[in-house]
Design a protein around this motif. Structure first.
Motif, PDB file in Angstrom:
ATOM      1  N   CYS A  28      -5.656 -35.337  32.768  1.00  0.00           N
ATOM      2  CA  CYS A  28      -6.576 -35.219  33.916  1.00  0.00           C
ATOM      3  C   CYS A  28      -8.005 -35.566  33.478  1.00  0.00           C
ATOM      4  CB  CYS A  28      -6.510 -33.823  34.539  1.00  0.00           C
ATOM      5  SG  CYS A  28      -7.392 -32.541  33.629  1.00  0.00           S
ATOM      6  N   ASP A  30     -10.746 -33.865  33.869  1.00  0.00           N
ATOM      7  CA  ASP A  30     -11.424 -32.739  33.219  1.00  0.00           C
ATOM      8  C   ASP A  30     -11.074 -32.694  31.734  1.00  0.00           C
ATOM      9  OD1 ASP A  30     -12.758 -31.856  35.470  1.00  0.00           O
ATOM     10  OD2 ASP A  30     -11.268 -30.324  35.963  1.00  0.00           O
ATOM     11  N   PRO A  62     -15.348 -21.711  36.619  1.00  0.00           N
ATOM     12  CA  PRO A  62     -14.596 -21.387  37.837  1.00  0.00           C
ATOM     13  C   PRO A  62     -13.920 -22.636  38.410  1.00  0.00           C
ATOM     14  CG  PRO A  62     -16.975 -21.257  38.232  1.00  0.00           C
ATOM     15  CD  PRO A  62     -16.780 -21.656  36.808  1.00  0.00           C
ATOM     16  N   SER A  63     -12.768 -22.435  39.052  1.00  0.00           N
ATOM     17  CA  SER A  63     -12.087 -23.545  39.715  1.00  0.00           C
ATOM     18  C   SER A  63     -12.917 -23.981  40.920  1.00  0.00           C
ATOM     19  CB  SER A  63     -10.680 -23.127  40.156  1.00  0.00           C
ATOM     20  OG  SER A  63     -10.748 -22.052  41.077  1.00  0.00           O
ATOM     21  N   ALA A  64     -12.645 -25.157  41.428  1.00  0.00           N
ATOM     22  CA  ALA A  64     -13.400 -25.697  42.565  1.00  0.00           C
ATOM     23  C   ALA A  64     -13.338 -24.767  43.778  1.00  0.00           C
ATOM     24  CB  ALA A  64     -12.873 -27.079  42.934  1.00  0.00           C
ATOM     25  N   ASP A  65     -12.190 -24.093  43.972  1.00  0.00           N
ATOM     26  CA  ASP A  65     -12.052 -23.191  45.118  1.00  0.00           C
ATOM     27  C   ASP A  65     -12.565 -21.779  44.818  1.00  0.00           C
ATOM     28  OD1 ASP A  65     -10.058 -22.125  43.488  1.00  0.00           O
ATOM     29  OD2 ASP A  65      -8.403 -22.785  44.766  1.00  0.00           O
ATOM     30  N   ARG A  68     -10.023 -19.043  40.611  1.00  0.00           N
ATOM     31  CA  ARG A  68      -9.614 -18.855  39.219  1.00  0.00           C
ATOM     32  C   ARG A  68     -10.805 -19.109  38.304  1.00  0.00           C
ATOM     33  NH1 ARG A  68      -6.594 -21.705  42.106  1.00  0.00           N
ATOM     34  NH2 ARG A  68      -7.280 -23.707  41.359  1.00  0.00           N
ATOM     35  N   ILE A  69     -10.740 -18.512  37.116  1.00  0.00           N
ATOM     36  CA  ILE A  69     -11.762 -18.770  36.103  1.00  0.00           C
ATOM     37  C   ILE A  69     -11.059 -19.097  34.795  1.00  0.00           C
ATOM     38  CG2 ILE A  69     -13.702 -17.833  34.780  1.00  0.00           C
ATOM     39  CD1 ILE A  69     -14.248 -15.951  37.121  1.00  0.00           C
ATOM     40  N   SER A  70     -11.479 -20.178  34.167  1.00  0.00           N
ATOM     41  CA  SER A  70     -11.006 -20.544  32.843  1.00  0.00           C
ATOM     42  C   SER A  70     -12.066 -20.095  31.849  1.00  0.00           C
ATOM     43  CB  SER A  70     -10.800 -22.064  32.762  1.00  0.00           C
ATOM     44  OG  SER A  70     -10.353 -22.421  31.478  1.00  0.00           O
ATOM     45  N   ASN A  86      -7.080 -17.983  31.126  1.00  0.00           N
ATOM     46  CA  ASN A  86      -7.327 -18.313  32.522  1.00  0.00           C
ATOM     47  C   ASN A  86      -6.920 -17.119  33.384  1.00  0.00           C
ATOM     48  OD1 ASN A  86      -6.872 -19.445  35.259  1.00  0.00           O
ATOM     49  ND2 ASN A  86      -7.346 -21.385  34.233  1.00  0.00           N
ATOM     50  N   SER A  88      -5.676 -17.050  36.175  1.00  0.00           N
ATOM     51  CA  SER A  88      -4.423 -17.273  36.900  1.00  0.00           C
ATOM     52  C   SER A  88      -3.196 -17.250  35.985  1.00  0.00           C
ATOM     53  CB  SER A  88      -4.479 -18.608  37.654  1.00  0.00           C
ATOM     54  OG  SER A  88      -4.489 -19.687  36.754  1.00  0.00           O
TER      55      SER A  88
END
Length: 151
Positions: A28, A30, A62-65, A68-70, A86, A88
């Motif tokens: 991906c 990212d 943080p995820s785009a939405d 979730r947080i990585s 993560n 999630s």
């Protein structure tokens, strides 16, 4: 015990395991940006079998939405990204393949986000690959030998 760490040696980790875990490659955008390369390669392991030491720096992504947080862990001295967790995927740690002391002995078991892979990169046909993420997380975890923990 399996060990690894950052380039300068300030951050180290240990994994209570008798063999190297299988790895996967993510193509991906990212992961290409994070790794500064064509893809990132990593292993997913059980958090209760993993221990990191040293002056670890943390970057929360943080995820785009925003759901979730990585939590990215890196050496604040040499800036090597070493592992992450993560929100999630509780109970799991994702270790960067290049941080294994014996990274040359790792086995690649899968590719994901191949729709974004570099066009010059040829994938081994026998290794499972998905254009985006794997269709089912539990099947993916089993394929790479990662802790399933309910998916």
């Amino acid at each position: 015990m399996i060990e690894g760490g950052c380039r300068c040696g300030a951050v180290r980790w240990r994994l209570d395991a008798d063999r190297l875990p299988l790895t996967y490659a993510c193509h991906c955008l990212d992961c290409q940006t994070w790794s500064g390369s064509a893809f990132s390669q990593q292993a997913i392991v059980a958090q209760d079998r993993f221990e990191g030491t040293g002056p670890v720096g943390q970057f929360d992504l943080p995820s785009a939405d925003g759901l979730r947080i990585s939590y990215q862990m890196a050496c604040p001295i040499c800036f090597t990204r070493v592992w992450n967790t993560n929100s999630s995927r509780p109970g799991r740690v994702v270790i960067r393949a290049g941080s294994f002391d014996n990274s040359h002995r790792l086995t690649l078991a899968a590719h994901m986000w191949t729709i974004r892979k570099q066009p010059w990169l040829k994938l081994e046909p026998a290794v499972p690959a998905w254009p985006e993420g794997p269709p089912r997380a539990d099947e993916f975890y089993r394929l790479i030998g990662a802790p399933v923990m309910g998916g």
